[in-house]
Design a protein around this motif. Structure first.
Motif, PDB file in Angstrom:
ATOM      1  N   ASP A 174       0.907  -1.314   0.022  1.00 50.20           N
ATOM      2  CA  ASP A 174       0.305  -0.143   0.315  1.00 50.20           C
ATOM      3  C   ASP A 174       0.824   1.286   0.049  1.00 50.20           C
ATOM      4  O   ASP A 174       0.895   2.443  -0.681  1.00 50.20           O
ATOM      5  CB  ASP A 174      -0.804  -0.417   0.865  1.00 50.20           C
ATOM      6  CG  ASP A 174      -1.749  -1.144   1.208  1.00 50.20           C
ATOM      7  OD1 ASP A 174      -1.597  -1.858   0.288  1.00 50.20           O
ATOM      8  OD2 ASP A 174      -2.971  -0.737   1.827  1.00 50.20           O
ATOM      9  N   SER A 175       1.900   1.210   0.756  1.00 50.00           N
ATOM     10  CA  SER A 175       3.029   2.150   0.472  1.00 50.00           C
ATOM     11  C   SER A 175       3.579   3.012  -0.546  1.00 50.00           C
ATOM     12  O   SER A 175       4.088   3.751  -0.527  1.00 50.00           O
ATOM     13  CB  SER A 175       3.597   2.068   1.687  1.00 50.00           C
ATOM     14  OG  SER A 175       4.713   1.844   1.705  1.00 50.00           O
ATOM     15  N   GLN A 176       3.928   1.477  -1.103  1.00 45.31           N
ATOM     16  CA  GLN A 176       4.898   1.527  -2.405  1.00 45.31           C
ATOM     17  C   GLN A 176       4.006   2.171  -3.623  1.00 45.31           C
ATOM     18  O   GLN A 176       3.739   3.165  -4.550  1.00 45.31           O
ATOM     19  CB  GLN A 176       5.654   0.693  -3.156  1.00 45.31           C
ATOM     20  CG  GLN A 176       6.397  -0.298  -2.114  1.00 45.31           C
ATOM     21  CD  GLN A 176       6.485  -1.702  -2.851  1.00 45.31           C
ATOM     22  OE1 GLN A 176       5.976  -1.901  -3.418  1.00 45.31           O
ATOM     23  NE2 GLN A 176       8.051  -1.604  -2.591  1.00 45.31           N
ATOM     24  N   ASN A 177       2.547   1.653  -3.397  1.00 46.57           N
ATOM     25  CA  ASN A 177       1.217   2.344  -4.555  1.00 46.57           C
ATOM     26  C   ASN A 177       0.688   3.754  -3.552  1.00 46.57           C
ATOM     27  O   ASN A 177       1.107   4.883  -4.982  1.00 46.57           O
ATOM     28  CB  ASN A 177      -0.196   1.512  -3.690  1.00 46.57           C
ATOM     29  CG  ASN A 177      -0.320   0.270  -5.024  1.00 46.57           C
ATOM     30  OD1 ASN A 177       1.244  -0.256  -5.596  1.00 46.57           O
ATOM     31  ND2 ASN A 177      -0.758  -0.519  -4.564  1.00 46.57           N
ATOM     32  N   ASP A 178       0.689   4.103  -2.368  1.00 49.15           N
ATOM     33  CA  ASP A 178       0.573   6.007  -1.851  1.00 49.15           C
ATOM     34  C   ASP A 178       1.730   6.790  -2.328  1.00 49.15           C
ATOM     35  O   ASP A 178       1.594   7.515  -3.042  1.00 49.15           O
ATOM     36  CB  ASP A 178       0.682   6.289  -0.774  1.00 49.15           C
ATOM     37  CG  ASP A 178      -0.844   5.028  -0.509  1.00 49.15           C
ATOM     38  OD1 ASP A 178      -1.621   4.746  -0.951  1.00 49.15           O
ATOM     39  OD2 ASP A 178      -0.767   4.845   0.994  1.00 49.15           O
ATOM     40  N   MET A 179       3.565   5.889  -2.722  1.00 50.44           N
ATOM     41  CA  MET A 179       4.021   7.364  -2.870  1.00 50.44           C
ATOM     42  C   MET A 179       4.355   6.828  -4.255  1.00 50.44           C
ATOM     43  O   MET A 179       4.883   7.901  -4.935  1.00 50.44           O
ATOM     44  CB  MET A 179       5.288   5.737  -2.822  1.00 50.44           C
ATOM     45  CG  MET A 179       7.048   6.875  -3.417  1.00 50.44           C
ATOM     46  SD  MET A 179       6.901   8.485  -1.868  1.00 50.44           S
ATOM     47  CE  MET A 179       7.851   7.536  -0.161  1.00 50.44           C
ATOM     48  N   GLU A 180       3.853   5.772  -5.248  1.00 49.75           N
ATOM     49  CA  GLU A 180       4.053   5.845  -6.808  1.00 49.75           C
ATOM     50  C   GLU A 180       2.735   7.224  -6.694  1.00 49.75           C
ATOM     51  O   GLU A 180       2.961   8.230  -8.005  1.00 49.75           O
ATOM     52  CB  GLU A 180       3.215   4.801  -7.303  1.00 49.75           C
ATOM     53  CG  GLU A 180       4.442   3.724  -7.713  1.00 49.75           C
ATOM     54  CD  GLU A 180       5.892   4.136  -8.579  1.00 49.75           C
ATOM     55  OE1 GLU A 180       5.674   4.882  -9.723  1.00 49.75           O
ATOM     56  OE2 GLU A 180       6.781   3.828  -7.711  1.00 49.75           O
ATOM     57  N   ASP A 181       1.702   7.358  -6.359  1.00 53.64           N
ATOM     58  CA  ASP A 181       0.300   8.533  -6.630  1.00 53.64           C
ATOM     59  C   ASP A 181       0.975  10.004  -6.652  1.00 53.64           C
ATOM     60  O   ASP A 181       0.622  10.237  -7.582  1.00 53.64           O
ATOM     61  CB  ASP A 181      -0.965   7.660  -5.841  1.00 53.64           C
ATOM     62  CG  ASP A 181      -0.988   6.258  -6.348  1.00 53.64           C
ATOM     63  OD1 ASP A 181      -1.160   6.336  -7.495  1.00 53.64           O
ATOM     64  OD2 ASP A 181      -2.010   6.025  -5.696  1.00 53.64           O
ATOM     65  N   ALA A 182       1.755   9.463  -5.096  1.00 53.35           N
ATOM     66  CA  ALA A 182       1.994  11.036  -4.343  1.00 53.35           C
ATOM     67  C   ALA A 182       3.287  11.411  -5.774  1.00 53.35           C
ATOM     68  O   ALA A 182       3.167  12.934  -6.179  1.00 53.35           O
ATOM     69  CB  ALA A 182       2.518  10.972  -3.305  1.00 53.35           C
ATOM     70  N   LYS A 183       3.781  10.247  -5.975  1.00 53.97           N
ATOM     71  CA  LYS A 183       5.000  11.119  -6.452  1.00 53.97           C
ATOM     72  C   LYS A 183       4.338  11.199  -8.548  1.00 53.97           C
ATOM     73  O   LYS A 183       4.620  12.419  -8.947  1.00 53.97           O
ATOM     74  CB  LYS A 183       5.778   9.398  -7.449  1.00 53.97           C
ATOM     75  CG  LYS A 183       7.080  10.261  -8.616  1.00 53.97           C
ATOM     76  CD  LYS A 183       8.016   8.860  -8.284  1.00 53.97           C
ATOM     77  CE  LYS A 183       9.146   8.587  -9.689  1.00 53.97           C
ATOM     78  NZ  LYS A 183      10.195   7.716  -9.528  1.00 53.97           N
ATOM     79  N   LYS A 184       3.692  10.555  -9.310  1.00 54.28           N
ATOM     80  CA  LYS A 184       2.252  10.593 -10.334  1.00 54.28           C
ATOM     81  C   LYS A 184       2.080  12.057  -9.987  1.00 54.28           C
ATOM     82  O   LYS A 184       1.834  12.843 -10.978  1.00 54.28           O
ATOM     83  CB  LYS A 184       1.711  10.183 -10.440  1.00 54.28           C
ATOM     84  CG  LYS A 184       2.249   9.180 -11.279  1.00 54.28           C
ATOM     85  CD  LYS A 184       1.295   7.866 -11.595  1.00 54.28           C
ATOM     86  CE  LYS A 184       1.885   6.141 -11.866  1.00 54.28           C
ATOM     87  NZ  LYS A 184       0.801   5.517 -12.388  1.00 54.28           N
ATOM     88  N   ARG A 185       1.317  12.295  -8.967  1.00 59.19           N
ATOM     89  CA  ARG A 185       0.718  13.728  -8.365  1.00 59.19           C
ATOM     90  C   ARG A 185       1.632  15.029  -8.084  1.00 59.19           C
ATOM     91  O   ARG A 185       0.996  16.257  -8.645  1.00 59.19           O
ATOM     92  CB  ARG A 185      -0.466  13.267  -6.549  1.00 59.19           C
ATOM     93  CG  ARG A 185      -1.566  12.668  -7.106  1.00 59.19           C
ATOM     94  CD  ARG A 185      -2.295  13.137  -6.118  1.00 59.19           C
ATOM     95  NE  ARG A 185      -2.108  12.821  -4.710  1.00 59.19           N
ATOM     96  CZ  ARG A 185      -1.710  11.634  -3.955  1.00 59.19           C
ATOM     97  NH1 ARG A 185      -1.952  10.688  -4.557  1.00 59.19           N
ATOM     98  NH2 ARG A 185      -0.833  11.448  -2.738  1.00 59.19           N
ATOM     99  N   TRP A 186       2.670  14.763  -7.708  1.00 57.22           N
ATOM    100  CA  TRP A 186       3.938  15.186  -7.603  1.00 57.22           C
ATOM    101  C   TRP A 186       4.427  15.673  -8.921  1.00 57.22           C
ATOM    102  O   TRP A 186       4.345  17.582  -9.543  1.00 57.22           O
ATOM    103  CB  TRP A 186       5.233  14.997  -6.980  1.00 57.22           C
ATOM    104  CG  TRP A 186       5.777  16.493  -6.558  1.00 57.22           C
ATOM    105  CD1 TRP A 186       5.976  16.842  -6.043  1.00 57.22           C
ATOM    106  CD2 TRP A 186       6.823  16.055  -7.101  1.00 57.22           C
ATOM    107  NE1 TRP A 186       7.281  17.960  -6.286  1.00 57.22           N
ATOM    108  CE2 TRP A 186       8.341  17.097  -6.827  1.00 57.22           C
ATOM    109  CE3 TRP A 186       8.118  15.259  -8.191  1.00 57.22           C
ATOM    110  CZ2 TRP A 186       9.373  17.458  -7.863  1.00 57.22           C
ATOM    111  CZ3 TRP A 186       9.617  15.423  -8.542  1.00 57.22           C
ATOM    112  CH2 TRP A 186       9.501  16.082  -7.706  1.00 57.22           C
ATOM    113  N   GLN A 187       4.686  15.186 -10.034  1.00 57.52           N
ATOM    114  CA  GLN A 187       4.984  15.142 -11.365  1.00 57.52           C
ATOM    115  C   GLN A 187       3.893  15.896 -12.014  1.00 57.52           C
ATOM    116  O   GLN A 187       4.450  16.873 -12.952  1.00 57.52           O
ATOM    117  CB  GLN A 187       4.963  14.340 -11.963  1.00 57.52           C
ATOM    118  CG  GLN A 187       6.451  13.610 -11.249  1.00 57.52           C
ATOM    119  CD  GLN A 187       7.040  12.053 -12.353  1.00 57.52           C
ATOM    120  OE1 GLN A 187       5.844  11.153 -12.646  1.00 57.52           O
ATOM    121  NE2 GLN A 187       8.780  11.582 -12.100  1.00 57.52           N
TER     122      GLN A 187
END
Length: 141
Positions: free
Chosen positions: A80-93
């Motif tokens: 879940d944290s990896q998915n959240d990190m990927e989502d946060a990275k995409k939102r940040w980009q």
């Protein structure tokens, strides 16, 4: 006199035998009680040992169940944290792209003006050179 002494002696021997037989019987009785008590204690200890073994087995089983549950939970949390990190990275980009576009739109007119001003003297000089060249070519022709 001798018979009397013998009779006393025999009586004393009988009494001694009786006393020793009673003492031996008392000791045997005590021994039997002690052996009986030891057997009872042994059975009690065996029962306690069996109960403790069952408790140990139960606790071992519970520990294994908890470890498996903990591992499953940790794996899920990592995923879940990896998915959240990927989502946060995409939102940040995406946010950076949008910010870059807003800056570009805001600064584009000023940059174009500044660029035009920066190249204007060079353009004037080139134009002037070309006009002079054209004028010279007209005179020669």
């Amino acid at each position: 006199f001798r018979v009397k002494n013998e009779s006393d002696h025999v009586q004393k021997i009988k009494n001694l035998n009786k006393d020793w037989t009673k003492k031996i019987d008392d000791i045997k009785t005590k021994h039997n009680k002690i052996v009986s008590e030891q057997d009872r204690l042994h059975k009690d200890l065996q029962k306690e040992c069996d109960l403790l073994q069952k408790k140990k087995d139960s606790l071992t089983s519970e520990i294994e169940r908890i470890r498996n549950s903990e591992k499953t939970c940790c794996d899920r949390l990592k995923r879940d944290s990896q998915n959240d990190m990927e989502d946060a990275k995409k939102r940040w980009q995406q946010a950076e792209k949008e910010e870059f576009k807003r800056r570009e739109q805001r600064l584009a007119p000023k940059l174009k003006r500044d660029a035009a001003k920066a190249v204007e003297p060079k353009i004037r000089q080139l134009r002037s050179n070309h006009e002079e060249e054209i004028e010279r070519l007209r005179r020669e022709a």
